[in-house]
Design a protein around this motif. Structure first.
Motif, PDB file in Angstrom:
ATOM      1  N   LYS A  43       3.575 -84.596 -39.571  1.00 28.19           N
ATOM      2  CA  LYS A  43       4.068 -84.969 -38.245  1.00 28.19           C
ATOM      3  C   LYS A  43       4.874 -83.868 -37.590  1.00 28.19           C
ATOM      4  CE  LYS A  43       4.328 -89.863 -39.454  1.00 28.19           C
ATOM      5  NZ  LYS A  43       5.178 -91.078 -39.493  1.00 28.19           N
ATOM      6  N   GLU A  44       4.795 -82.678 -38.181  1.00 28.48           N
ATOM      7  CA  GLU A  44       5.599 -81.597 -37.610  1.00 28.48           C
ATOM      8  C   GLU A  44       5.123 -81.221 -36.212  1.00 28.48           C
ATOM      9  OE1 GLU A  44       8.569 -81.102 -40.167  1.00 28.48           O
ATOM     10  OE2 GLU A  44       8.210 -79.676 -38.560  1.00 28.48           O
ATOM     11  N   HIS A  45       3.828 -81.420 -35.980  1.00 30.43           N
ATOM     12  CA  HIS A  45       3.315 -81.008 -34.677  1.00 30.43           C
ATOM     13  C   HIS A  45       3.819 -81.899 -33.555  1.00 30.43           C
ATOM     14  CE1 HIS A  45       0.575 -84.258 -35.776  1.00 30.43           C
ATOM     15  NE2 HIS A  45       0.199 -84.318 -34.502  1.00 30.43           N
ATOM     16  N   LYS A  46       4.425 -83.051 -33.910  1.00 30.42           N
ATOM     17  CA  LYS A  46       4.931 -83.942 -32.874  1.00 30.42           C
ATOM     18  C   LYS A  46       6.374 -83.644 -32.496  1.00 30.42           C
ATOM     19  CE  LYS A  46       1.805 -87.706 -34.151  1.00 30.42           C
ATOM     20  NZ  LYS A  46       1.693 -89.125 -34.533  1.00 30.42           N
ATOM     21  N   LYS A  47       6.952 -82.598 -33.044  1.00 35.10           N
ATOM     22  CA  LYS A  47       8.310 -82.246 -32.643  1.00 35.10           C
ATOM     23  C   LYS A  47       8.345 -81.828 -31.186  1.00 35.10           C
ATOM     24  CE  LYS A  47      10.420 -80.738 -36.985  1.00 35.10           C
ATOM     25  NZ  LYS A  47      11.058 -79.587 -37.690  1.00 35.10           N
ATOM     26  N   THR A  48       9.435 -82.164 -30.516  1.00 33.36           N
ATOM     27  CA  THR A  48       9.568 -81.799 -29.116  1.00 33.36           C
ATOM     28  C   THR A  48       9.910 -80.326 -29.003  1.00 33.36           C
ATOM     29  OG1 THR A  48      11.918 -82.369 -29.120  1.00 33.36           O
ATOM     30  CG2 THR A  48      10.359 -84.128 -28.553  1.00 33.36           C
ATOM     31  N   VAL A  49       9.735 -79.832 -27.771  1.00 31.98           N
ATOM     32  CA  VAL A  49      10.037 -78.421 -27.521  1.00 31.98           C
ATOM     33  C   VAL A  49      11.512 -78.148 -27.737  1.00 31.98           C
ATOM     34  CG1 VAL A  49      10.028 -76.613 -25.759  1.00 31.98           C
ATOM     35  CG2 VAL A  49       8.113 -78.207 -25.920  1.00 31.98           C
ATOM     36  N   GLY A  50      12.364 -79.049 -27.303  1.00 34.36           N
ATOM     37  CA  GLY A  50      13.802 -78.850 -27.486  1.00 34.36           C
ATOM     38  C   GLY A  50      14.191 -78.781 -28.948  1.00 34.36           C
ATOM     39  N   CYS A  51      13.612 -79.667 -29.774  1.00 35.71           N
ATOM     40  CA  CYS A  51      13.909 -79.647 -31.203  1.00 35.71           C
ATOM     41  C   CYS A  51      13.425 -78.369 -31.848  1.00 35.71           C
ATOM     42  CB  CYS A  51      13.263 -80.869 -31.856  1.00 35.71           C
ATOM     43  SG  CYS A  51      13.557 -80.958 -33.650  1.00 35.71           S
ATOM     44  N   GLN A  52      12.230 -77.940 -31.497  1.00 34.42           N
ATOM     45  CA  GLN A  52      11.703 -76.699 -32.058  1.00 34.42           C
ATOM     46  C   GLN A  52      12.546 -75.502 -31.643  1.00 34.42           C
ATOM     47  OE1 GLN A  52       7.664 -76.599 -30.750  1.00 34.42           O
ATOM     48  NE2 GLN A  52       7.149 -78.563 -31.686  1.00 34.42           N
ATOM     49  N   PHE A  53      12.948 -75.470 -30.386  1.00 33.78           N
ATOM     50  CA  PHE A  53      13.756 -74.355 -29.911  1.00 33.78           C
ATOM     51  C   PHE A  53      15.120 -74.349 -30.610  1.00 33.78           C
ATOM     52  CE2 PHE A  53      16.682 -72.448 -26.772  1.00 33.78           C
ATOM     53  CZ  PHE A  53      16.106 -71.192 -26.702  1.00 33.78           C
ATOM     54  N   ARG A  54      15.700 -75.536 -30.826  1.00 29.64           N
ATOM     55  CA  ARG A  54      16.988 -75.603 -31.510  1.00 29.64           C
ATOM     56  C   ARG A  54      16.868 -75.083 -32.939  1.00 29.64           C
ATOM     57  NH1 ARG A  54      19.467 -81.417 -31.536  1.00 29.64           N
ATOM     58  NH2 ARG A  54      17.454 -81.778 -32.551  1.00 29.64           N
ATOM     59  N   ASN A  55      15.790 -75.421 -33.619  1.00 31.90           N
ATOM     60  CA  ASN A  55      15.600 -74.932 -34.987  1.00 31.90           C
ATOM     61  C   ASN A  55      15.400 -73.418 -35.024  1.00 31.90           C
ATOM     62  OD1 ASN A  55      15.787 -77.566 -35.862  1.00 31.90           O
ATOM     63  ND2 ASN A  55      13.566 -77.883 -35.896  1.00 31.90           N
ATOM     64  N   SER A  56      14.560 -72.892 -34.135  1.00 33.11           N
ATOM     65  CA  SER A  56      14.325 -71.443 -34.130  1.00 33.11           C
ATOM     66  C   SER A  56      15.590 -70.691 -33.732  1.00 33.11           C
ATOM     67  CB  SER A  56      13.185 -71.109 -33.164  1.00 33.11           C
ATOM     68  OG  SER A  56      13.525 -71.493 -31.846  1.00 33.11           O
ATOM     69  N   LEU A  57      16.397 -71.288 -32.837  1.00 31.59           N
ATOM     70  CA  LEU A  57      17.638 -70.639 -32.450  1.00 31.59           C
ATOM     71  C   LEU A  57      18.630 -70.648 -33.608  1.00 31.59           C
ATOM     72  CD1 LEU A  57      19.091 -69.309 -30.074  1.00 31.59           C
ATOM     73  CD2 LEU A  57      19.908 -71.551 -29.388  1.00 31.59           C
ATOM     74  N   LEU A  90      -2.170 -78.360 -36.981  1.00 35.84           N
ATOM     75  CA  LEU A  90      -1.320 -79.279 -37.720  1.00 35.84           C
ATOM     76  C   LEU A  90      -0.146 -78.581 -38.361  1.00 35.84           C
ATOM     77  CD1 LEU A  90      -4.030 -81.514 -39.421  1.00 35.84           C
ATOM     78  CD2 LEU A  90      -2.648 -82.023 -37.391  1.00 35.84           C
ATOM     79  N   LYS A  91      -0.274 -77.274 -38.593  1.00 42.70           N
ATOM     80  CA  LYS A  91       0.791 -76.539 -39.261  1.00 42.70           C
ATOM     81  C   LYS A  91       1.717 -75.850 -38.271  1.00 42.70           C
ATOM     82  CE  LYS A  91      -2.225 -75.528 -43.163  1.00 42.70           C
ATOM     83  NZ  LYS A  91      -2.806 -74.456 -43.993  1.00 42.70           N
ATOM     84  N   ALA A  92       1.399 -75.889 -37.009  1.00 46.02           N
ATOM     85  CA  ALA A  92       2.217 -75.180 -36.024  1.00 46.02           C
ATOM     86  C   ALA A  92       3.552 -75.858 -35.867  1.00 46.02           C
ATOM     87  CB  ALA A  92       1.497 -75.137 -34.683  1.00 46.02           C
ATOM     88  N   THR A  93       4.559 -75.074 -35.799  1.00 48.66           N
ATOM     89  CA  THR A  93       5.915 -75.612 -35.681  1.00 48.66           C
ATOM     90  C   THR A  93       6.564 -75.244 -34.368  1.00 48.66           C
ATOM     91  OG1 THR A  93       6.800 -73.672 -36.784  1.00 48.66           O
ATOM     92  CG2 THR A  93       6.264 -75.544 -38.162  1.00 48.66           C
ATOM     93  N   SER A  94       5.973 -74.354 -33.621  1.00 54.01           N
ATOM     94  CA  SER A  94       6.584 -73.948 -32.351  1.00 54.01           C
ATOM     95  C   SER A  94       5.504 -73.591 -31.360  1.00 54.01           C
ATOM     96  CB  SER A  94       7.504 -72.725 -32.555  1.00 54.01           C
ATOM     97  OG  SER A  94       7.936 -72.260 -31.309  1.00 54.01           O
ATOM     98  N   PRO A  95       5.439 -74.290 -30.256  1.00 55.37           N
ATOM     99  CA  PRO A  95       4.444 -73.932 -29.232  1.00 55.37           C
ATOM    100  C   PRO A  95       4.811 -72.667 -28.499  1.00 55.37           C
ATOM    101  CG  PRO A  95       5.823 -75.686 -28.438  1.00 55.37           C
ATOM    102  CD  PRO A  95       6.232 -75.450 -29.853  1.00 55.37           C
TER     103      PRO A  95
END
Length: 1872
Positions: free
Chosen positions: A628-642, A597-602
């Motif tokens: 609901k953070e775990h429901k973020k899409t891969v693209g959204c997570q990648f954009r945030n980490s970038l 539930l706490k993961a933000t990036s797969p």
């Protein structure tokens, strides 16, 4: 500048080419402004016409001058454009084998696909501390620049490594981290730098895989922050990962692999700990066999797994967690093999008992039914109900793969998180350096979601890169105060907005993912509707409705929409996850999913914790949204980490490394221009070039411009102000002022202006060269003409004289020829007449002789025929007689043989019967004697009958013989008659045959006579030839004698050379041994210093933390006072010292290691002490064991004797029975005829009787032997029992004790019987008559036999006797066999030598005489050589034995000294210093007279040491007092202690002196004057100890008075060794101090400074400026080095340092200068030129001149500069032909092959008149040097120190004349 001025004839340009991208061409005519085309000549000789566009005038790119090609920095090129960059990179990569090149602030790294020796520790040390522009491009230079800026600017740094797969990004990042780990070191005891490096194999195993482009491709991006403390030492690290390629877990393309860890596990499945994983070959699993390439060439997956496991262990992940990780990985492989089958069209099932699913469930600890259920079903939830829906086979398979990917992603995140935990420490982080290893721009035939994210990240990085480059350019212009105009550069913000802005591609993708029926097609239509008409960077393919095109900064990329939504959602069946979470047996699996539930990036983004400050992007969101953070899409997570990454990079100073892949086939040093250009455009290198070229790319300082273009100035143009001079000259040379700008310190040029100036300079130099050539050629032609004219006149004069002499000679020869012809004709005619006369007389003589011989032969034949007839008849008669005689003899032999055989058969029967009887009748002696008397009586009766029978047989035989003889005579008469009739016929035939043979013999005789005459003539001729040969042989003999003398002389010289070489080898070995010993002393000194520092820190920390309470370690014991004086005990000394004053609460690695070492040494010491006690206990146990074995043997002996007695009794009973039966048989058959001689019964009885007799005789001998041995055995046993200790059991006891059971005892007894029956124990058997007489005698009383047990009583003696005899016999036999074998070996050697000598003799006899003599000489030389080699080998063995014995003797003597010293422990006086504990020495006493010394009191010892050592100023002593005065004073004090026989005073004085010297050196070790002063005084003190020791070897040069001052009571030899070691340590500290002073001067003075002004031309150096070669204020020159060397020399001379020691110091100084200079030369391309070689040779000559002035030419310093001299010569010699290569190979013997090749690769022309070294020439050099046996190391070891020696240098100064000055404050000393 007009184009017509540049595009002239012979100008070279670049034109586009389809294959090579750019092709070079040359203009064949000048270009004019109105020309529509250019006439070009290609390099292959083809002429082409290049069309020009009249509107844009697209003139081709100009090519840079050759001197600029191959530059280290691309910005140094005059023409900055794509073909110039590509060509420069290709030349450096292919021709010079250089993979690194600067491009402004970017380091371009080309993957060589080959391991290069440029990453060693020596290279790291060479780059450490250097400016980035001072060395050749390297990843270490970038790392050093980042490390230096972090320390200087107090700003965090980043190294951004990018490039496509296979370009070498991972390797570059790895080397950068290795550099930081090596240079900075660790600030804690945990060795963080090792952990940082250990994270690489882990991340490579789980995140790297083989692709078609790279065998070790990183399939994720990572950013590693390496943290540093305030002292800039590594304290920890943190890793962030981006976008792991999860799809590779379930699918791989052809020729690709899954992640390495899977193959490592499969390759190690045979290991016992992996049996539970149920793994096998990688080809057995779906997830590892799809790429059909499970093996990488040259990679051992089993070893790689060991490396990975070791890295896990080093990072704190224990074995249980490791096995858990491997269980999860194995479970993924088994899950991939789970086969899902169709149940119907809408559902699927897994067959029951699927072994792979069973293995998966067992490994992860879940139930088989649940996992099989949810792999084929899914749960659907509505508002009111929940449905379970079956899945078709395809959807179920996809769900299975999604689960595998999800598990692997979780596992990847878990490993990254734990790696970060292991790399984080509690020390506060001061700054960090980040290393970003991220994927480069990618474009494939099919591009999907992964490529879209990668290219999006590269767009962001390229934007940051462009802004940084633009910022640096702006800062440079503003710094130089030149007009700043905005430079237009490509801004990719529109492309970034297209991707990430509102309603951008990612936004629309997330929106489509939220739609219930969203699909890839509908998302594509939204993209078309939104961006197709509004954004020019977005396009739609013509032939597809499910793809789109984006115009990136590097290229257009077409993306396929299929799969975008699924990959962006990254969904997985929730019920499957719940099943895994419910695992109760596998805690690690639950741990992987508990934080879901706490993961933000797969993809593995791990938040940083501890040790550093993380950059926050936005404030935290509310708790309602966190669920609901775990429901973020891969693209959204990648954009945030970038976004977070970009903010981190913007907060640091970036350094860029662009990796280029030269070809797609992984070929070593192969360059594909198309692929290279594609990557250069994609990675931003060309954009950097374009930005630089838009402004003023070429920049020169005023001094560099003046030095380079001084040739373009006239004398009147040169002004004192060089800046004004440059302005004036440049205004004249370049009319367009917009082409350059003047800054504060530099001149800025537009692109192409440097090339124009170089053209002007080259033209000026060319004109000057032509003028010089014209004058020189004129002078040479004039000189040649005069020489030819003089030669022609001389030739004419000699020719005319020669012709006149030839004419006179011709006339004389003509007259002489006429006279010769006259006499010759007369001689010919006379000879012809005499020949005819002699022929006539010969014919008459021969004819008459022939007739006479014929008549004589006829008479002779008749006489010989009569004689032949007589001889034949006599021969026939003799033959008949011989045949008759032979027949008679043969008949006799047959008859006698038949009789002998009968007799032999009879004797054999008798022998067998006797032997049998003997066996059956053992011990029946009395009975046999009675029987024998009876046999004798019967024998007498039978003898009478036999005599009668023999008489009748004799008479009958005589009569038969007479009748037979008469018959034979009659038959012989008849045969003679028949034979004589036949002989008459044969004789007639023989006579005819003899007549024919006589005729043939006469013919042969005539032939032989003719041959004899011919042979006689030939022999006469041969005799004459032999006489001639004899003369030649005499001459050859003299020549051979001379040759023998020469060879003997050569052998003598050869032996002398061999002895010299052996001597040199011994000297080398001695130096190596001395060097090893001194290195140990160095390490010892380093540990001492580290120990002292640690002790001070511990004391300080303990005082701060717990004042008033201090607890020492329990291991602190008497070891404090021990001190060892030999290098062999250095580790013991360190271990004993490490335990001193160490508090238990301090946790440092060094303290723990020292304590551990101390414990080990104490245990070893205790074990050595207990060894003697163990030996004594073993001895006592051996005694007890021997007693027990003896008793056991006695018991076995008794058992053996009882068994023997029983067997004897049974055999006696049997004999009694057999004898009784025999007696009855004889008595019953006495009256019958069956017992008559010759009957079967008679023969049987006779054989039995003979056997019985033989057995009885043997028994008699046994009885006698047993009786005799019984007495001796009793005496021996009695004597043995009286002994106190039985050290060795007897042979008898040992043998008997080995007989375990009754069977073995029986076998032993049978063997004893067989032994007794051997021939040497048997006597001659009884005669038959005696046996018969005994049989006929009365029967004995069988019951009386063996009644007294006689045989049993003597059995013991018999047994021991037999054992002893057998043992002696075996011993003698072994000795005999050994002697025989030795003799056979010697005989074999003699035979082989004899055969060899015979073969040599036979070969020599076949040779001609001269060759025979030479062969014999060669053989003799070979024999002598072999003998010499054998003798030398024996001598070497003896030497080794002597050395070994000496070492043992030395060790034993030291052990004895320690044991003796141990008794005197604790006698140290209270005044003894305890800072350096000294091991007490057992000093033997002497009895001698003594006088003259300095006396002091014990309480003044500390004052003496303080005033004379600690507070003494070396400068005052060196200037005002005699050299070595402190050493003399200390020695005179020592003499008084020796005189009063006070060993305690001697010991404390020496200990205090040594410790004080060490203390002052530690305090002022950086002061060369102080170190030199105490080195001189320590050596003088050592010489005094030797000079006055009383040893004759040191007293040769003493005066009588000095000999009287020798030490009388103590032998200080061991202290001399201690002081010698101290001198070695001081010497090494002196060398280090000197090196620290010289190091900054060497490169500047030897390489960079122009000692000869104007020889070295300065080349443009680009953005990264090097140190100026002009002597600016504050820079070092060669004069600085020479002055410093003179200072060193004068200081050492003032201190009275020994001359030999000064020579060794100077040699070391010159070695450092040569090594540092050569190493920098090998790493700097700009220094490898012809002019720089001349500068170096001039500098070396100045150093040699300095040596000559100081009288140090013989110290060996010049030889240490030989590698540098040869490198300078290599730069200057010609490098074209094979002869040049041969000359280079013979000249550069002091350089290694790697160094020679490196210099040739780096050789760079400074002027256009120099030529580059061709690749073929370098390959020729490598081929010729291939056979060299040398180290492959490129750089010289600058830390190497030559072993130092201290030759004995006695002082002529009398001790009694020394006066102590009052300034030393030593008034308490009293002269005695």
């Amino acid at each position: 500048m007009a184009a017509s001025e540049l595009y002239t004839k012979s100008a070279r340009v670049w034109i586009p080419d389809a294959e090579e991208v750019w092709k070079s061409a040359e203009l064949t005519k000048d270009y004019k402004n109105d020309d529509a085309s250019l006439q070009l000549l290609l390099e292959d000789g083809a002429n082409i016409e290049y069309k020009l566009d009249k509107k844009i005038k697209n003139l081709p790119y100009l090519r840079n001058p050759d001197i600029l090609v191959g530059e280290n920095d691309l910005t140094a090129l005059s023409y900055l454009h794509e073909p110039a960059v590509l060509h420069n990179l290709k030349v450096r990569f292919i021709d010079s084998k250089l993979i690194y090149t600067y491009c402004g602030i970017v380091l371009v790294a080309i993957n060589p696909y080959e391991t290069l020796p440029i990453y060693g520790t020596d290279i790291i040390n060479a780059y450490s501390g250097q400016n980035m522009g001072d060395m050749d491009p390297h990843i270490f230079a970038v790392a050093e620049e980042a490390y230096k800026q972090m320390a200087r600017d107090e700003r965090n740094q980043s190294i951004i490594v990018s490039g496509e797969s296979g370009a070498g990004k991972t390797v570059s990042a790895k080397y950068a981290m290795r550099y930081f780990a090596t240079v900075s070191g660790s600030a804690s005891e945990a060795n963080v730098e090792e952990k940082v490096l250990a994270s690489n194999p882990i991340m490579e195993a789980i995140g790297n895989a083989k692709t078609t482009r790279n065998d070790n491709s990183s399939r994720f991006g990572k950013y590693i922050e390496i943290g540093f403390d305030s002292r800039y030492r590594i304290i920890g690290a943190n890793m962030r990962t981006y976008l792991l390629e999860k799809s590779r877990v379930v699918f791989q393309a052809d020729e690709e692999r899954n992640y390495h860890i899977f193959y490592q596990l499969c390759a190690s499945s045979h290991l016992p700990e992996f049996k539970a994983l149920r793994l096998s070959s990688a080809n057995d699993f779906l997830y590892t066999r799809q790429g059909r390439s499970p093996v990488i060439d040259g990679v051992d997956d089993t070893k790689e797994l060991c490396t990975t496991r070791n890295a896990f262990t080093l990072l704190g992940i224990n074995e249980s967690y490791q096995m858990g990780l491997f269980q999860v990985l194995a479970a993924i492989l088994h899950l991939g093999n789970v086969e899902i089958k169709d149940k119907d069209s809408d559902s699927s099932l897994i067959p029951p008992n699927n072994r792979h699913l069973t293995a998966f469930c067992e490994l992860v600890g879940v139930t088989y039914q649940d996992m099989a259920q949810w792999l084929c079903h899914r749960k659907l939830k509505t508002a009111t109900e929940t449905y379970i829906k079956p899945l078709p086979r395809l959807q179920a398979t996809n769900a299975r793969d999604a689960l595998s990917k999800h598990i692997y992603a979780k596992l990847f995140n878990w490993i990254v998180e734990h790696v970060n935990k292991a790399l984080i420490t509690n020390v506060k982080q001061h700054s960090f350096i980040g290393v970003l290893d991220i994927y480069g721009f990618e474009t494939f035939e099919i591009n999907s979601f992964e490529q879209f994210c990668i290219n999006y990240a590269n767009e962001k990085l390229q934007q940051q890169f462009n802004m940084h480059v633009f910022k640096l350019e702006q800062e440079e212009y503003m710094k130089e105060q030149i007009p700043w105009t905005l430079i237009d550069f490509y801004d990719n913000q529109p492309c970034i907005n297209l991707i990430e802005a509102k309603m951008g591609i990612l936004d629309l993708l997330d929106e489509e993912c939220k739609m219930p029926k969203g699909s890839d097609d509908s998302w594509a239509q939204k993209l078309y509707n939104t961006h197709l008409k509004t954004c020019s960077l977005f396009e739609k393919p013509r032939m597809s409705n499910r793809a789109f095109i984006i115009q990136h900064f590097a290229d257009k990329v077409e993306y396929q929409c299929e799969g975008f939504l699924e990959k962006n959602k990254d969904t997985v069946n929730e019920e499957q996850i719940n099943v895994l979470k419910a695992s109760k047996k596998f805690d690690l699996l639950v741990e992987l999913f508990q934080d879901e539930l706490k993961a933000t990036s797969p993809t593995g983004q791990v938040p940083g914790t501890g040790g550093r400050t993380r950059l926050s992007i936005k404030p935290g969101k509310s708790r309602e949204t966190s669920s609901k953070e775990h429901k973020k899409t891969v693209g959204c997570q990648f954009r945030n980490s970038l976004q977070m990454l970009m903010e981190t990079l913007n907060a640091t100073t970036p350094h860029y490394v662009r990796c280029i892949k030269p070809n797609d086939f992984k070929l070593a040093f192969s360059f594909d221009p198309k692929r290279a250009v594609q990557q250069l455009r994609a990675c931003g290198v060309l954009e950097t070039i374009r930005i630089s070229a838009a402004g003023f790319p070429s920049r020169w300082t005023y001094q560099e411009f003046f030095s380079r273009y001084r040739v373009l100035m006239k004398q009147k143009d040169v002004l004192p102000d060089k800046k004004l001079t440059c302005r004036n000259v440049l205004e004249k040379l370049v009319q367009d002022k917009d082409k350059y700008q003047f800054g504060k310190t530099k001149i800025f040029f537009r692109a192409g202006q440097v090339a124009y100036l170089e053209k002007l300079r080259a033209d000026k130099l060319r004109v000057a060269c032509i003028r010089i050539q014209k004058t020189i050629r004129c002078w040479l032609a004039r000189k040649k003409y005069l020489r030819m004219r003089s030669a022609a006149i001389t030739i004419q004069r000699f020719t005319r004289g020669y012709q006149a002499r030839c004419l006179a000679k011709f006339l004389r020869r003509t007259q002489a020829a006429t006279i010769i012809q006259k006499y010759q004709r007369m001689v010919v005619e006379r000879k012809r007449y005499r020949q005819k006369q002699a022929a006539a007389l010969a014919m008459q003589t021969i004819l008459r002789a022939y007739l006479a011989r014929q008549k004589y032969k006829a008479l002779l034949r008749e006489h010989k025929a009569v004689i032949i007839q007589k001889r034949i008849r006599g021969w026939l008669a003799r033959c008949w007689y011989k045949r008759c005689l032979h027949s008679i003899v043969y008949l006799q032999c047959c008859i006698r043989r038949m009789k002998a055989r009968r007799e032999l058969k009879k004797l054999k029967i008798e022998a067998r019967s006797v032997e049998h009887f003997k066996k059956l009748n053992k011990g029946m002696e009395n009975k046999i004697m009675q029987l024998q008397r009876k046999v004798d009586d019967q024998h007498k009766e039978n003898r009478v009958i036999s005599e009668k029978l023999i008489g009748l047989e004799t008479s009958y035989g005589a009569e038969s013989e007479r009748l037979r003889g008469e018959l034979n005579r009659l038959r012989g008469v008849e045969e003679d008659a028949k034979n004589k009739a036949n002989q008459v016929t044969s004789l007639l035939e023989e006579l005819e045959r003899l007549k024919r043979e006589l005729t043939v013999t006469q013919q042969e005789k005539k032939t032989i006579e003719d041959w004899a005459q011919t042979y006689r003539d030939e022999m006469e001729k041969m005799v004459s030839e032999l006489k001639d040969q004899n003369g030649l042989l005499k001459k050859d003999k003299d020549d051979l004698n001379r040759l023998i003398q020469e060879q003997s002389q050569q052998m003598t010289e050869k032996m002398a050379r061999a002895i010299t070489q052996e001597t040199q080898q011994l000297v080398t070995d001695l130096n190596e041994e001395r060097s090893r010993y001194q290195n140990l002393l160095t390490e010892h000194l380093r540990l001492e210093e580290k120990y002292d520092d640690l002790k001070e820190e511990i004391a300080l920390s303990s005082n701060v933390s717990k004042p008033g309470h201090r607890r020492t370690d329990s291991t602190h014991s008497s070891n404090e006072s021990e001190y060892t004086y030999n290098s062999e005990y250095t580790e013991l000394e360190e271990g004993s010292r490490a335990s001193e004053d160490v508090t238990r609460g301090i946790d440092t690695s060094l303290t723990l290691k020292l304590q551990k070492r101390l414990t080990e040494l104490e245990q070893e010491k205790q074990s050595l002490r207990d060894e003697l006690e163990n030996k004594e206990e073993q001895f006592q146990r051996a005694r007890a064991r021997d007693d027990a074995e003896f008793k056991k043997a006695r018991g076995a002996e008794l058992e053996y004797e009882s068994l023997k007695r029983q067997e004897l009794e049974s055999e006696n009973k049997k004999l009694k029975h057999d004898l009784a039966e025999m007696r009855r048989s004889l008595l019953g058959d006495a009256a019958t005829a069956a017992g008559a001689p010759g009957s079967p019964a008679y023969n049987v009885l006779l054989d039995q009787l003979n056997a019985s007799c033989e057995e009885l005789e043997v028994r008699k001998e046994e009885v006698l032997i047993l009786r005799s041995q019984l007495v001796s055995q009793k005496e021996a046993m009695h004597h043995k029992d009286e002994k106190e200790t039985m050290t060795e059991p007897s042979i008898f006891v040992e043998d008997v004790s080995k007989l375990k059971d009754a069977d073995e005892l029986k076998q032993a007894y049978i063997g004893l019987k067989d032994t007794n029956r051997s021939p040497r124990f048997m006597r001659q058997p009884l005669e038959v008559s005696d046996l018969l007489s005994r049989l006929r005698s009365a029967a004995p009383d069988f019951h009386k036999l063996n009644e007294d047990g006689e045989l049993w009583l003597v059995n013991q003696g018999l047994k021991e006797t037999i054992r002893l005899l057998e043992h002696q016999l075996q011993t003698q036999r072994r000795g005999y066999d050994n002697e025989v074998e030795a003799l056979r070996g010697e005989l074999q050697n003699v035979k082989e030598e004899n055969n060899r000598q015979q073969q040599l003799l036979a070969q020599n006899l076949q040779l001609p005489p001269e060759a025979r003599i030479e062969a014999s000489l060669q053989h003799e030389i070979t024999r002598l050589t072999n003998e010499n080699l054998d003798l030398m080998e024996q001598l070497e063995k003896q030497d080794r034995t002597i050395r070994k014995l000496k070492k043992q003797l030395k060790v034993y003597s030291k052990r004895i000294g320690e044991m003796g010293a141990g008794q005197t422990e604790g006698q140290t006086s209270p005044g003894q210093m305890v800072e350096e504990p000294i091991h007490p020495v057992n000093i033997p006493r002497r009895e001698k007279d003594f006088q003259g010394m300095l006396e002091y009191k014990k309480e003044d010892e500390l004052k003496l040491v303080k005033n004379l050592i600690l507070e003494l100023k070396p400068r005052g002593v060196a200037v005002n007092l005699i050299p070595g005065l402190p050493a003399y004073i200390l020695f005179m004090c020592l003499r008084h202690a020796d005189y009063v026989n006070d060993d305690q005073k001697v010991r404390t004085l020496l200990t205090s002196t040594i410790n004080s010297i060490k203390k002052i050196l530690k305090k002022r070790g950086d002061d060369f004057e102080t170190v030199s002063f105490w080195l001189a005084n320590t050596c003088r003190f050592l010489h005094c100890l030797k000079q006055y020791s009383g040893d004759e070897a040191f007293m040769k040069h003493n005066t009588t008075r000095q000999n009287e001052h020798s030490l009388s009571n103590f032998d200080l030899a061991e202290y001399r060794q201690v002081i010698s070691d101290l001198a070695i340590q001081i010497y090494q500290q002196l060398i280090k101090c000197m090196e620290n002073i010289l190091q900054p001067m060497i490169v500047s003075g030897m390489l960079e400074h122009e000692t000869i002004q104007g020889v070295s031309g300065v080349k443009p150096t680009g953005l990264r400026k090097r140190t100026s070669s002009i002597a600016d204020e504050g820079t070092y020159t060669l004069d600085s080095i020479l002055r410093q060397l003179s200072t060193f020399h004068s200081i050492m001379c003032q201190h009275g340092t020994d001359p030999e020691l000064i020579k060794q110091v100077v040699k070391q100084q010159f070695y450092i200068i040569g090594a540092v200079t050569l190493n920098n030369l090998l790493l700097r391309k700009d220094m490898c030129s012809w002019s720089k070689g001349m500068q170096i040779r001039y500098n070396v000559s100045q150093l040699e001149e300095w040596l000559r002035d100081k009288g140090l030419m013989t110290c060996g310093a010049k030889e240490t500069l030989e590698p540098l001299i040869q490198a300078a010569q290599l730069l200057q010699v010609k490098k074209k032909t094979d002869e040049d290569a041969e000359a280079i190979c013979s000249m550069c013997h002091a350089l290694t092959t790697a160094q020679i090749v490196k210099v040739l690769n780096l050789y760079t022309p400074v002027n256009e008149f120099e030529e580059r070294v061709s690749v073929a020439f370098i390959r020729t050099i490598q081929t010729r040097l291939r056979d060299r046996c040398e180290s492959p190391q490129l750089l010289m070891d600058t830390k190497m120190i030559y072993p130092v020696t201290f030759p004995f240098n006695p002082s002529s100064l009398a001790l009694e004349t020394i006066q102590i000055p009052s300034s030393l404050n030593l008034g308490f000393l009293t002269r005695v």
